[in-house]
Design a protein around this motif. Structure first.
Motif, PDB file in Angstrom:
ATOM      1  N   GLU A 193     -40.308-104.250 -17.413  1.00  0.00           N
ATOM      2  CA  GLU A 193     -39.243-105.161 -19.134  1.00  0.00           C
ATOM      3  C   GLU A 193     -38.069-104.682 -18.531  1.00  0.00           C
ATOM      4  N   LYS A 194     -38.065-102.684 -18.873  1.00  0.00           N
ATOM      5  CA  LYS A 194     -36.455-102.249 -18.907  1.00  0.00           C
ATOM      6  C   LYS A 194     -35.471-103.784 -17.522  1.00  0.00           C
ATOM      7  N   VAL A 195     -36.130-103.355 -16.210  1.00  0.00           N
ATOM      8  CA  VAL A 195     -35.390-104.365 -14.967  1.00  0.00           C
ATOM      9  C   VAL A 195     -35.024-105.548 -16.175  1.00  0.00           C
ATOM     10  N   CYS A 196     -35.618-106.174 -16.709  1.00  0.00           N
ATOM     11  CA  CYS A 196     -35.912-107.561 -17.122  1.00  0.00           C
ATOM     12  C   CYS A 196     -34.187-107.928 -18.091  1.00  0.00           C
ATOM     13  N   ASP A 223     -37.726-118.216   3.754  1.00  0.00           N
ATOM     14  CA  ASP A 223     -37.423-119.717   3.220  1.00  0.00           C
ATOM     15  C   ASP A 223     -37.358-119.740   2.222  1.00  0.00           C
ATOM     16  N   GLY A 224     -38.227-118.578   0.749  1.00  0.00           N
ATOM     17  CA  GLY A 224     -38.442-118.487  -0.487  1.00  0.00           C
ATOM     18  C   GLY A 224     -38.509-117.831  -1.392  1.00  0.00           C
ATOM     19  N   TRP A 225     -38.915-117.677  -2.593  1.00  0.00           N
ATOM     20  CA  TRP A 225     -38.943-116.713  -3.778  1.00  0.00           C
ATOM     21  C   TRP A 225     -40.146-117.250  -4.232  1.00  0.00           C
ATOM     22  N   LEU A 226     -40.708-116.270  -4.675  1.00  0.00           N
ATOM     23  CA  LEU A 226     -42.354-116.147  -5.451  1.00  0.00           C
ATOM     24  C   LEU A 226     -41.531-115.509  -6.670  1.00  0.00           C
ATOM     25  N   ILE A 227     -41.389-116.164  -7.737  1.00  0.00           N
ATOM     26  CA  ILE A 227     -40.695-114.931  -9.432  1.00  0.00           C
ATOM     27  C   ILE A 227     -41.652-115.119  -9.782  1.00  0.00           C
ATOM     28  N   ASN A 228     -42.244-113.580 -10.468  1.00  0.00           N
ATOM     29  CA  ASN A 228     -43.493-113.372 -10.916  1.00  0.00           C
ATOM     30  C   ASN A 228     -43.369-112.008 -12.167  1.00  0.00           C
ATOM     31  N   ILE A 229     -42.816-112.787 -12.561  1.00  0.00           N
ATOM     32  CA  ILE A 229     -42.495-111.451 -14.149  1.00  0.00           C
ATOM     33  C   ILE A 229     -43.791-111.245 -15.181  1.00  0.00           C
ATOM     34  N   GLU A 230     -44.230-110.137 -14.998  1.00  0.00           N
ATOM     35  CA  GLU A 230     -46.147-109.805 -15.738  1.00  0.00           C
ATOM     36  C   GLU A 230     -45.805-108.859 -16.761  1.00  0.00           C
ATOM     37  N   ASN A 231     -44.338-109.254 -17.005  1.00  0.00           N
ATOM     38  CA  ASN A 231     -43.448-108.407 -18.810  1.00  0.00           C
ATOM     39  C   ASN A 231     -43.771-109.270 -19.983  1.00  0.00           C
ATOM     40  N   PRO A 232     -43.790-108.548 -21.063  1.00  0.00           N
ATOM     41  CA  PRO A 232     -42.554-109.672 -22.440  1.00  0.00           C
ATOM     42  C   PRO A 232     -42.082-109.758 -21.712  1.00  0.00           C
ATOM     43  N   LEU A 233     -40.605-110.940 -22.382  1.00  0.00           N
ATOM     44  CA  LEU A 233     -39.069-111.100 -22.158  1.00  0.00           C
ATOM     45  C   LEU A 233     -38.672-110.991 -24.188  1.00  0.00           C
ATOM     46  N   ARG A 234     -37.303-110.084 -23.870  1.00  0.00           N
ATOM     47  CA  ARG A 234     -37.164-110.101 -25.542  1.00  0.00           C
ATOM     48  C   ARG A 234     -35.336-110.769 -25.504  1.00  0.00           C
ATOM     49  N   GLY A 235     -34.951-110.693 -26.643  1.00  0.00           N
ATOM     50  CA  GLY A 235     -34.051-111.903 -26.867  1.00  0.00           C
ATOM     51  C   GLY A 235     -33.094-112.624 -26.044  1.00  0.00           C
ATOM     52  N   VAL A 236     -31.702-111.872 -25.209  1.00  0.00           N
ATOM     53  CA  VAL A 236     -31.136-112.997 -24.188  1.00  0.00           C
ATOM     54  C   VAL A 236     -32.329-113.016 -23.442  1.00  0.00           C
ATOM     55  N   ALA A 237     -33.251-112.546 -22.770  1.00  0.00           N
ATOM     56  CA  ALA A 237     -33.287-112.212 -21.725  1.00  0.00           C
ATOM     57  C   ALA A 237     -34.211-113.587 -21.168  1.00  0.00           C
ATOM     58  N   TRP A 271     -41.969-120.723  -9.355  1.00  0.00           N
ATOM     59  CA  TRP A 271     -42.716-119.796 -10.771  1.00  0.00           C
ATOM     60  C   TRP A 271     -43.918-119.508 -10.993  1.00  0.00           C
ATOM     61  N   TYR A 272     -44.722-118.032 -11.032  1.00  0.00           N
ATOM     62  CA  TYR A 272     -45.382-117.943 -11.327  1.00  0.00           C
ATOM     63  C   TYR A 272     -45.884-117.524 -12.940  1.00  0.00           C
ATOM     64  N   ASP A 273     -46.549-118.733 -13.367  1.00  0.00           N
ATOM     65  CA  ASP A 273     -48.023-118.721 -15.138  1.00  0.00           C
ATOM     66  C   ASP A 273     -47.765-117.223 -15.716  1.00  0.00           C
ATOM     67  N   SER A 274     -46.918-116.884 -16.271  1.00  0.00           N
ATOM     68  CA  SER A 274     -47.120-115.631 -17.505  1.00  0.00           C
ATOM     69  C   SER A 274     -46.438-115.895 -18.600  1.00  0.00           C
ATOM     70  N   VAL A 275     -44.986-115.858 -18.451  1.00  0.00           N
ATOM     71  CA  VAL A 275     -44.017-115.239 -19.391  1.00  0.00           C
ATOM     72  C   VAL A 275     -44.448-117.058 -19.910  1.00  0.00           C
ATOM     73  N   LEU A 276     -44.333-117.054 -21.721  1.00  0.00           N
ATOM     74  CA  LEU A 276     -44.008-118.061 -22.029  1.00  0.00           C
ATOM     75  C   LEU A 276     -42.350-118.189 -22.484  1.00  0.00           C
ATOM     76  N   ASP A 277     -42.031-119.545 -22.906  1.00  0.00           N
ATOM     77  CA  ASP A 277     -41.276-119.903 -23.811  1.00  0.00           C
ATOM     78  C   ASP A 277     -40.529-119.105 -24.926  1.00  0.00           C
ATOM     79  N   ASP A 278     -40.761-118.682 -24.827  1.00  0.00           N
ATOM     80  CA  ASP A 278     -40.123-117.314 -26.633  1.00  0.00           C
ATOM     81  C   ASP A 278     -40.318-115.855 -26.012  1.00  0.00           C
ATOM     82  N   GLY A 279     -41.076-115.626 -24.503  1.00  0.00           N
ATOM     83  CA  GLY A 279     -40.770-114.467 -23.933  1.00  0.00           C
ATOM     84  C   GLY A 279     -42.143-113.569 -24.361  1.00  0.00           C
ATOM     85  N   SER A 280     -43.278-114.079 -24.493  1.00  0.00           N
ATOM     86  CA  SER A 280     -44.679-113.252 -24.853  1.00  0.00           C
ATOM     87  C   SER A 280     -44.513-113.563 -23.381  1.00  0.00           C
ATOM     88  N   LEU A 281     -45.708-112.675 -23.071  1.00  0.00           N
ATOM     89  CA  LEU A 281     -46.774-112.986 -21.478  1.00  0.00           C
ATOM     90  C   LEU A 281     -47.687-113.216 -22.560  1.00  0.00           C
TER      91      LEU A 281
END
Length: 708
Positions: A193-196, A223-237, A271-281
């Motif tokens: 979460e701090k990194v994000c 050839d590419g990347w799997l993006i795996n965000i397994e923490n909540p996102l807040r605010g502008v993130a 994209w890995y299915d983890s975080v929602l459009d409101d930032g919740s995990l």
């Protein structure tokens, strides 16, 4: 042609620090071979420009980067980036030249963009970077290897480090088979979460991270990347995550487009299915309105594993997803953790449901067959696992120019063979050595017969393993045929086929080649023609020329046969090996090792060899030898990097040798093989050489794909 390329001259002067002169006997030419270079080659090429010169060698500790070289041996290794600071400070000039995968993605008859039901494999094994981190190989008794490439489209290397860069050995093996290779960018829990918060703070910061990810993929040739965000996102993130995905995806496509000089090439951001459009995990186990914003911003979504059949129904009935169903990779956890369908040896149940709804699949951790079961039975269990999935997997046909060659090596062995003889005795593992893999299958035949094809490392013609056909032929069955390749190889007007095998007693072995008219290649139901070639006699001029070029002999029971085809305007589609009992009146239990199949243009027999050019050495590290037998001559250990130029795609491998000249006026000692290189770069590691004055010569010998 072998090139006497570099020499290390040990000065005769006495003293604590011995002076040694390092010379490049091939000259200072920077002549480029070939018309174009990919950016990965340019990434590698920057290291080739270093010149050799005179040095005073001492025994100080190596200054090589511990991230790219083993601190004890200076062996080149693959590694990840663990912090955001490491990522943002990454520079092309500090990249590992050895971890650059120089093999481009091979073509397939069904390109990824045209495949409506794709298969992704996510390789997550014990944290990653195990024995596979040793780029030039290592010693392992029973390593994990993957070889069912014909079934999959994408290979993702996974670890829990921030930036997982696939080891070059995996990208090389994947690309040989037409499979894309992906790294992983992952953030997790509080630290994630701090990194994000940091990298998603502004447009400038998220673009900086995306640019580095693009540069890394570009440099190292994957050839590419799997993006795996397994923490909540807040605010502008939250808002900037969508923009980050859009920008990263666009830049990856742009760079791949430039790299291939405006030819079609795939790059992927998933994209890995983890975080929602409101930032919740909150894992959704499906594509829906809560995670669609991220799906729309990139090339696909990898869903979590706890889906149900109703989840699949929701996705396939969603009007907004109809034109992108192939971009939905439904996650299947082979370890069967949580409430999942199938798993383990019942993974086929999950895949059957996914295919029922015409969706792509992401198979997570199929290395379960190695991690959780007896490694002594690994190949048997791996073949069993993929055989159960095979009804729901597309068999991809590799498109290959001539020559098409395979010795069936999987990238490991109990010995290293060359043309039926042991070149190095002892277990080894190097996925760079993996050759085009055949189809492994087990079939029940009429009359109680059976036919099985499998890998066997007990003996090989070249590399570490051969293809073993074994089974039972009842007297009621005239012959049994095993399909070992499904591919597309345009044939020359005059084509030579070489076939090396070792049959058990009483067994007759032949080839069946299925071809198609080249003008009908795009037709899905175009008819095949079967060709049953007759072997040429040993006194045939083509056989003589072939034998002269490759020095082939029938050693240790191996039989070598050549066949001449004149099939103008045809393409090879399938290769079958047929076996029959010499005595048709009796049942026969049999085995037959297939050592190598080669299909080449007859004209290549008369093409002059190409020599290695512009060889140099650098990063020399001397070490004192510790211990040793009492009274034996003192020795030192030489570590250095060799690099050279050679046309891309012509070599199967390079043999690196050394020899000693005690006196310039005397003949040199016999050549000693140091090892095999699979690119134009090789690290000589811990080579014991005499401490006495003399001249050490390092020589590089190219071995063409045909084995000439």
């Amino acid at each position: 042609m072998m090139d006497g390329v570099s020499a290390v001259e040990k000065d005769r002067a006495a003293g604590v620090d011995k002076k040694r002169k390092i010379a490049d006997s091939s000259g200072d030419s920077d002549e480029k071979i070939g018309e174009t270079q990919t950016d990965s080659e340019r990434c590698l090429g920057q290291f080739k420009k270093m010149k050799s010169g005179h040095q005073v060698i001492n025994y100080e500790r190596s200054l090589l980067s511990a991230q790219h070289y083993d601190p004890n041996t200076t062996e080149p290794i693959s590694s990840s980036l663990k912090t955001l600071a490491e990522l943002l400070s990454w520079q092309l000039s500090e990249a590992s030249p050895f971890n650059v995968a120089t093999v481009p993605v091979s073509s397939r008859r069904l390109p990824l963009a045209s495949n409506p039901r794709r298969t992704l494999v996510c390789h997550d094994m014990k944290g990653g970077y195990l024995e596979d981190r040793f780029i030039q190989g290592t010693t392992v008794e029973d390593p994990y290897v993957f070889y069912h490439w014909e079934y999959i489209d994408i290979f993702n290397y996974f670890s829990h480090n921030l930036v997982t860069i696939p080891p070059a050995v995996w990208t090389t093996a994947a690309h040989k088979h037409g499979v894309l290779s992906m790294g992983t960018f992952i953030t997790e829990w509080n630290d994630g979460e701090k990194v994000c918060e940091l990298f998603l703070a502004t447009e400038e910061t998220y673009r900086a991270v995306a640019d580095k990810l693009v540069q890394i993929a570009h440099c190292y040739g994957f050839d590419g990347w799997l993006i795996n965000i397994e923490n909540p996102l807040r605010g502008v993130a939250v808002r900037n995550m969508e923009l980050f995905l859009c920008y990263l995806t666009k830049q990856m496509h742009k760079q791949m487009h430039k790299q291939m000089h405006k030819q079609m090439h795939n790059s992927l951001v998933i994209w890995y299915d983890s975080v929602l459009d409101d930032g919740s995990l909150k894992w959704q186990n499906e594509l829906n309105d809560r995670n669609r914003v991220f799906f729309n911003a990139c090339d696909g979504i990898f869903t979590n594993y706890n889906w149900t059949e109703s989840s699949l129904q929701v996705m396939t009935s969603d009007p907004a997803a109809q034109h992108r169903l192939a971009d939905i990779y439904v996650g299947i956890d082979v370890f069967a953790r949580g409430e999942v369908v199938g798993g383990k040896f019942e993974t086929n149940k999950a895949l059957e449901l996914v295919r029922k709804y015409n969706l792509s699949a992401a198979i997570f951790a199929p290395g379960w067959v190695y991690e959780c079961l007896d490694t002594a039975d690994f190949h048997q269990n791996q073949d069993k696992f993929w055989a159960r999935l095979s009804d729901y997997l597309y068999v991809h046909q590799l498109v290959s120019p001539l020559p098409f060659v395979s010795s069936f090596c999987q990238g490991f062995g109990r010995s290293l063979y060359w043309k039926g003889r042991v070149e190095h005795d002892g277990s080894w593992f190097n996925l760079n050595a993996q050759e085009i893999q055949p189809m492994y299958a087990e079939t029940n035949l009429e009359g109680g017969g059976r036919l099985k094809s499998r890998c066997c490392s007990a003996e090989a013609w070249s590399g570490g393993s051969s293809l073993l056909l074994e089974g039972h032929i009842p007297c009621s069955l005239a012959k049994a045929c095993a399909r070992i390749f499904s591919l597309h190889v345009p044939l020359a007007a005059k084509t030579l086929v070489s076939f090396v095998y070792k049959p058990s007693a009483g067994l007759n072995v032949s080839l069946e080649l299925r071809t198609i008219d080249a003008s009908l290649c795009s037709a899905p139901d175009a008819p095949y023609s079967s060709v049953f070639p007759a072997a040429l006699s040993e006194d045939n001029d083509l056989v003589k020329q072939f034998t002269q070029n490759c020095g082939r002999t029938s050693d240790n029971g191996w039989m070598s046969r050549c066949f001449h085809l004149e099939l103008s305007g045809c393409a090879l589609r399938e290769v079958y090996v047929c076996v029959a009992a010499d005595d048709a009146g009796h049942d026969l239990d049999f085995s037959c090792r297939i050592g190598e199949i080669m299909v080449l243009d007859v004209e290549s027999l008369f093409t002059p060899p190409v020599s290695v050019q512009s060889v140099c050495l650098y990063d020399v590290v001397w070490k004192q030898r510790e211990g040793g037998d009492e009274g034996s001559p003192p020795k030192v250990r030489l570590n250095t990097t060799l690099c050279w130029c050679y046309p891309t795609g012509l070599a199967r491998h390079f043999c690196v040798h050394w020899r000693l000249r005690q006196d310039p006026g005397e003949p040199p000692s016999p050549l000693v093989l140091i090892g095999r290189a699979y690119s134009t770069l090789y690290r000589v590691v811990e080579l014991e050489v005499p401490f006495a004055p003399g001249l050490i010569e390092l020589l590089v010998e190219p071995v063409t794909r045909e084995g000439f």
